[in-house]
Design a protein around this motif. Structure first.
Motif, PDB file in Angstrom:
ATOM      1  N   GLN A 170     -73.621 -16.575 -87.502  1.00  0.00           N
ATOM      2  CA  GLN A 170     -72.272 -16.659 -88.102  1.00  0.00           C
ATOM      3  C   GLN A 170     -72.159 -18.100 -88.560  1.00  0.00           C
ATOM      4  O   GLN A 170     -71.999 -18.990 -87.738  1.00  0.00           O
ATOM      5  N   MET A 172     -70.144 -20.615 -90.202  1.00  0.00           N
ATOM      6  CA  MET A 172     -68.834 -20.972 -90.749  1.00  0.00           C
ATOM      7  C   MET A 172     -68.635 -22.489 -90.759  1.00  0.00           C
ATOM      8  O   MET A 172     -68.230 -23.062 -91.758  1.00  0.00           O
ATOM      9  N   THR A 173     -68.926 -23.120 -89.611  1.00  0.00           N
ATOM     10  CA  THR A 173     -68.585 -24.539 -89.474  1.00  0.00           C
ATOM     11  C   THR A 173     -69.405 -25.413 -90.425  1.00  0.00           C
ATOM     12  O   THR A 173     -70.626 -25.285 -90.500  1.00  0.00           O
ATOM     13  N   GLY A 177     -65.285 -29.163 -91.313  1.00  0.00           N
ATOM     14  CA  GLY A 177     -64.445 -28.529 -90.294  1.00  0.00           C
ATOM     15  C   GLY A 177     -64.936 -27.188 -89.807  1.00  0.00           C
ATOM     16  O   GLY A 177     -65.533 -26.416 -90.569  1.00  0.00           O
ATOM     17  N   GLY A 178     -64.670 -26.968 -88.520  1.00  0.00           N
ATOM     18  CA  GLY A 178     -64.936 -25.672 -87.913  1.00  0.00           C
ATOM     19  C   GLY A 178     -63.633 -24.912 -87.735  1.00  0.00           C
ATOM     20  O   GLY A 178     -63.582 -23.694 -87.842  1.00  0.00           O
ATOM     21  N   SER A 179     -62.564 -25.668 -87.476  1.00  0.00           N
ATOM     22  CA  SER A 179     -61.256 -25.022 -87.370  1.00  0.00           C
ATOM     23  C   SER A 179     -60.703 -24.758 -88.772  1.00  0.00           C
ATOM     24  O   SER A 179     -60.262 -23.650 -89.080  1.00  0.00           O
ATOM     25  N   PHE A 204     -73.155 -26.255 -87.822  1.00  0.00           N
ATOM     26  CA  PHE A 204     -73.439 -25.667 -86.494  1.00  0.00           C
ATOM     27  C   PHE A 204     -73.917 -24.239 -86.722  1.00  0.00           C
ATOM     28  O   PHE A 204     -73.112 -23.374 -87.058  1.00  0.00           O
ATOM     29  N   SER A 206     -75.806 -21.483 -84.460  1.00  0.00           N
ATOM     30  CA  SER A 206     -76.392 -21.275 -83.140  1.00  0.00           C
ATOM     31  C   SER A 206     -77.471 -20.210 -83.132  1.00  0.00           C
ATOM     32  O   SER A 206     -78.480 -20.351 -82.465  1.00  0.00           O
ATOM     33  N   LYS A 254     -77.102 -31.258 -77.248  1.00  0.00           N
ATOM     34  CA  LYS A 254     -75.767 -30.868 -76.773  1.00  0.00           C
ATOM     35  C   LYS A 254     -75.563 -31.100 -75.283  1.00  0.00           C
ATOM     36  O   LYS A 254     -76.507 -31.103 -74.509  1.00  0.00           O
ATOM     37  N   TRP A 422     -66.007 -23.394 -78.947  1.00  0.00           N
ATOM     38  CA  TRP A 422     -66.454 -22.567 -80.082  1.00  0.00           C
ATOM     39  C   TRP A 422     -65.605 -21.313 -80.175  1.00  0.00           C
ATOM     40  O   TRP A 422     -64.876 -20.966 -79.265  1.00  0.00           O
ATOM     41  N   THR A 425     -60.839 -23.482 -80.823  1.00  0.00           N
ATOM     42  CA  THR A 425     -60.455 -24.295 -79.668  1.00  0.00           C
ATOM     43  C   THR A 425     -59.132 -23.779 -79.080  1.00  0.00           C
ATOM     44  O   THR A 425     -58.439 -22.960 -79.706  1.00  0.00           O
ATOM     45  N   ASN A 427     -56.304 -25.253 -78.778  1.00  0.00           N
ATOM     46  CA  ASN A 427     -55.150 -25.537 -79.650  1.00  0.00           C
ATOM     47  C   ASN A 427     -55.126 -24.615 -80.864  1.00  0.00           C
ATOM     48  O   ASN A 427     -54.077 -24.084 -81.244  1.00  0.00           O
ATOM     49  N   LEU A 431     -52.209 -21.794 -81.827  1.00  0.00           N
ATOM     50  CA  LEU A 431     -51.483 -21.684 -83.098  1.00  0.00           C
ATOM     51  C   LEU A 431     -51.683 -20.294 -83.706  1.00  0.00           C
ATOM     52  O   LEU A 431     -50.774 -19.725 -84.300  1.00  0.00           O
TER      53      LEU A 431
END
Ligand SMILES: Cc1cc2nc3c(=O)[nH]c(=O)nc-3n(C[C@H](O)[C@H](O)[C@H](O)COP(=O)(O)OP(=O)(O)OC[C@H]3O[C@@H](n4cnc5c(N)ncnc54)[C@H](O)[C@@H]3O)c2cc1C
Length: 565
Positions: A170, A172-173, A177-179, A204, A206, A254, A422, A425, A427, A431
């Motif tokens: 996947q 995306m990041t 930004g990842g968020s 990123f 994985s 990491k 991952w 997050t 926060n 939201l």
């Protein structure tokens, strides 16, 4: 005689898991339970035996990237660890992804699947990561049903044959930004023959050894922001086994998840297929995130269970001040608090699993659908935070041994620390939960869920803690409503809403966990004559579910956060 400390040990992880066994006894009909018991028992034996031993033997090994072959060809080959290779075989054979798509037990199949994952995960060095993305990709491709892509990839993603099974990445990041993936810089250009080619850097990745990936890119000429992105399907290797214009720049160094080959990738004309249209990619990939977030919660809850199981066993073996730790009231109090967290996390997680299974099999009511939308971020963020706290405390239960690498224990905490980061997050998911709460139906469904659970409880002490759960949910919803009302009349209200989002979300997540645990405890008392879940519910309530407090002053927060007068 010199003193040697006996290490902690594990028995069959299915036989020893009272919480899982009791849950399955409540939610599964006897025929389904008997049907899946042999697989769970075998996985329980593997988790405490072969896989656990391999994990210890493999402790110092990590994935190795070989950029060049001896003849100067760029190969970017990644060799994964021995445990990962074994885990891939077992994952396929035991249907860790497939079970959800075979749907042998209809809507209950997700419970079957995730019970397997719960047993498999703590002994397999985060091999759950590529499996989660594989499951997410299978779900996404099933929903979009692009015959060219789904027809080819889905049978591989859901295969039980280790030679045929694919995993999926996947991507995306990005560096931006990842968020905030709307900032994605990867561009999709169309060749004259109509082939899409991707150009960009994925920061990123994985599941780097996977056969395919789902990713976001901006078709050339599309507007900026999330709406301008499209969802693409990439096969990582060509028929000759060569990477398709994908450069593995390096593996990340990491804190944890060190067996996961997380890489930075350059896509330099990588061929790709658009999965569904040429915009709205974030929306298109969201089914994948719902699945990976559910996996995240299952991994968090199973890692907590493993930590507590080891600490409990050790308490019987370790003596201090003339007695085993298992006879020290304060140590018992510490372990009890951890067990309560792990038990609540389990019931919270498997409620999301139940809803997912109902949704996929078409059995979900409208309310179930609204509840699932809100519960998915709540469950992920709540269990992610719990996992860090529980594994940290569990390590302390071993004293100095918990801090020593060759006990294998520090890995528990390191691997837990990624769970709140991952897949969104704490926060960012708080939201997202607020966004879900924008739908009145979701709020109503959550309120009804907690009230319904509380109403079903009979034991007086459990009635009491269920009331606490209902009250805390009401308080969190009231706080959110108050902020939303003042947000409508000014920017200050919006800031207050955002600043309180995490406290609101964690209160909702922990309150729901309490209500679910109390309901199960009531059943376990009545049907199994077992008071342990009841004790867990009372202790979890005591640990605290209402994290709201008074809303802090925004200016004070800004002053403190940035240390500016
Ligand atoms: C081991 C590992 C493996 C990974 N594997 C993959 C992978 O395979 N594929 C993939 O696509 N990604 C992967 N990621 C990336 C991961 O998903 C992102 O790191 C994560 O989503 C956070 O994004 P970020 O790093 O850009 O952090 P940022 O978005 O920069 O966040 C930094 C901080 O700001 C906070 N924050 C951000 N926005 C807000 C806001 N609006 N309000 C309040 N706080 C906010 C966050 O909570 C966080 O604390 C992996 C990450 C790790 C650590």
């Amino acid at each position: 005689m010199a003193f040697f400390q006996p290490p902690p040990s594990l028995g069959n992880q299915f036989d020893e898991d009272r919480v899982l066994r009791s849950y399955l006894a409540r939610v599964l009909p006897d025929d389904a339970r008997h049907d899946i018991a042999p697989a769970l028992s075998e996985l329980g034996a593997l988790a405490a035996g072969e896989l656990y031993q391999l994990q210890a033997a493999d402790r110092l090994n990590e994935p190795v990237l070989t950029p060049w072959d001896p003849w100067g060809n760029r190969v970017d080959h990644i060799e994964v660890t021995a445990l990962w290779k074994r885990a891939a075989v077992i994952a396929a054979e035991y249907g860790l992804v497939a079970v959800a798509y075979e749907r042998r037990h209809g809507a209950l199949s997700r419970i079957d699947q995730f019970a397997r994952v719960h047993l498999f995960n703590p002994s397999t060095d985060v091999y759950s990561c590529p499996l989660a993305m594989t499951d997410g990709a299978a779900r996404t491709l099933s929903l979009h049903n692009n015959s060219n892509i789904t027809g080819r990839a889905l049978p591989h993603l859901t295969s039980r044959d280790p030679a045929q099974m694919w995993t999926s990445g996947q991507w995306m990041t990005e560096r931006t930004g990842g968020s905030d993936v709307g900032l994605t810089e990867t561009v999709a250009r169309r060749d004259d023959d109509g082939t899409w080619r991707l150009h960009g850097t994925k920061w990123f990745s994985s599941a780097t050894t996977s056969q395919m990936a789902l990713t976001l890119a901006r078709p050339e000429g599309n507007p900026p922001g999330g709406r301008g992105l499209a969802l693409f399907y990439v096969e990582t290797h060509d028929a000759a086994g060569k990477l398709q214009r994908i450069g593995v720049n390096r593996l990340k160094d990491k804190l944890g998840t060190r067996k996961v080959p997380t890489a930075e990738l350059t896509l330099d004309g990588t061929p790709a297929l658009a999965v569904t249209g040429l915009n709205d990619g974030i929306r298109a990939i969201s089914p994948m995130l719902n699945i990976t977030r559910t996996w995240n919660a299952v991994c968090a809850s199973s890692l907590m269970r493993r930590s507590v199981a080891l600490a409990r066993d050790y308490a019987r073996r370790r003596r201090a001040f003339g007695a085993p730790l298992s006879e020290k009231p304060l140590h018992l109090d510490t372990l009890a608090g951890l067990q309560a967290e792990a038990e609540a996390a389990f019931h919270l997680t498997f409620r999301a699993v139940e809803l997912l299974g109902r949704d996929e099999s078409g059995e979900a009511t409208e309310d179930d659908g609204h509840l699932l939308r809100l519960v998915t971020p709540l469950v992920k963020l709540t269990t992610g935070r719990q996992a860090v706290q529980v594994t940290s405390e569990a390590i302390e239960c071993f004293g100095g041994a918990g801090y020593v690498e060759d006990t294998g224990l520090p890995t528990l905490l390191r691997d837990a620390q990624v769970l709140p980061i991952w897949e969104g997050t704490t926060n960012v998911l708080s939201l997202d939960a607020l966004k879900a709460m924008g739908q009145t139906a979701a709020v109503t469904a959550l309120r009804a869920e907690v009230a319904g659970l509380a109403a079903s409880v009979r034991d007086p002490a459990l009635v009491e803690v269920s009331r606490v759960a209902v009250k805390s949910v009401d308080r969190a919803l009231e706080t959110a409503r108050g902020h939303i009302a003042s947000a409508a009349s000014g920017i200050e209200g919006l800031a207050r809403l955002e600043a309180d989002a995490r406290r609101i979300a964690l209160t909702l997540g922990r309150s729901l966990a309490l209500a679910l645990l109390a309901r199960h405890a009531d059943w376990s008392l009545a049907h199994e004559n077992d008071p342990r879940a009841r004790a867990a519910a009372l202790r979890f309530a005591r640990n605290g579910v209402d994290l709201l407090g008074a809303s802090p002053d925004l200016d004070d927060a800004r002053m403190l956060a940035m240390d500016e007068a």
